[in-house]
Scaffold this active site. Structure first.
Site, mmCIF file in Angstrom:
data_model
loop_
_atom_site.group_PDB
_atom_site.id
_atom_site.type_symbol
_atom_site.label_atom_id
_atom_site.label_comp_id
_atom_site.label_asym_id
_atom_site.label_seq_id
_atom_site.Cartn_x
_atom_site.Cartn_y
_atom_site.Cartn_z
ATOM 1 N N ASP A 8 37.905 -0.366 -34.352
ATOM 2 C CA ASP A 8 37.661 -1.776 -34.096
ATOM 3 C C ASP A 8 37.578 -2.441 -35.461
ATOM 4 O OD1 ASP A 8 35.143 -1.138 -35.097
ATOM 5 O OD2 ASP A 8 34.050 -1.768 -33.313
ATOM 6 N N CYS A 65 34.462 3.195 -34.896
ATOM 7 C CA CYS A 65 33.834 1.895 -34.657
ATOM 8 C C CYS A 65 32.536 1.888 -35.461
ATOM 9 C CB CYS A 65 33.611 1.619 -33.164
ATOM 10 S SG CYS A 65 32.408 2.657 -32.323
ATOM 11 N N THR A 67 29.395 2.821 -34.664
ATOM 12 C CA THR A 67 28.640 4.071 -34.514
ATOM 13 C C THR A 67 29.505 5.234 -34.037
ATOM 14 O OG1 THR A 67 28.094 3.590 -32.209
ATOM 15 C CG2 THR A 67 26.522 2.819 -33.904
ATOM 16 N N GLY A 68 30.666 4.942 -33.493
ATOM 17 C CA GLY A 68 31.509 5.961 -32.870
ATOM 18 C C GLY A 68 31.199 6.136 -31.402
ATOM 19 N N HIS A 98 34.799 25.174 -29.071
ATOM 20 C CA HIS A 98 34.202 25.437 -27.761
ATOM 21 C C HIS A 98 34.650 24.475 -26.666
ATOM 22 C CE1 HIS A 98 30.506 27.675 -29.623
ATOM 23 N NE2 HIS A 98 31.672 28.129 -30.064
ATOM 24 N N HIS A 133 34.772 29.942 -23.130
ATOM 25 C CA HIS A 133 34.696 28.483 -23.097
ATOM 26 C C HIS A 133 35.683 27.869 -22.103
ATOM 27 C CE1 HIS A 133 32.182 28.957 -26.580
ATOM 28 N NE2 HIS A 133 33.158 29.602 -27.198
#
Length: 150
Positions: A8, A65, A67-68, A98, A133
């Site tokens: 962004d 962005c 904070t992500g 994983h 996994h």
């Protein structure tokens, strides 16, 4: 390897720095926007990058962005995307090993560029281990499939 990258307006500068870093390492990448620091809504770019990854045009994606968090939530709404937001390299590495994550997200207001580069390196260098996994990843895929038929 081909990387789709988007952000962004808050992540714009870091996105440019990460793209330059990837290109310097010989990794092909495409900028899915935005192309300036003018206000932009992260879901638009999360979806564009996610679709490019799901369609097989790009191997993986990186989203940035403030904070992500928001951009990773938006990406995870696209079936087949397993986006992870990371603020340190260990989680990025384990997310690949994983969880077979295909999009990495982080926050330009949370980490600096050198840490971002370390996170990217650990994420790109790690390989999915499968094995024990795989059953968990298959369950995630089953959840997606059940949601798309409702």
């Amino acid at each position: 390897m081909k990387i789709a990258i988007g952000s962004d307006h808050v992540g714009y500068e870091m996105k440019r720095d990460i793209m330059a870093y990837l290109i310097e390492k010989g990794i092909e990448c495409k900028d899915f926007g935005p192309y300036s620091t003018e206000r932009a809504d992260y879901p638009d770019f999360a979806v564009a990058v996610s679709k490019a990854v799901i369609n097989g045009e790009y191997d993986k994606g990186i989203l940035i962005c403030g904070t992500g968090i928001g951009i990773s939530i938006a990406a995870n709404k696209v079936n087949g995307i397993r986006a992870v937001v990371c603020s340190e390299p260990y989680s990025a590495q384990l997310s690949r090993q994983h969880n077979d994550t295909n999009i990495l997200a982080f926050g330009a207001r949370v980490i600096g560029i050198e840490l971002a580069k370390m996170i990217v390196d650990h994420w790109l260098q790690a390989n999915y281990e499968g094995g024990r996994h795989q059953g968990r990843v298959d369950k995630i895929k089953a959840i997606e499939k059940s949601q798309s038929t409702q």
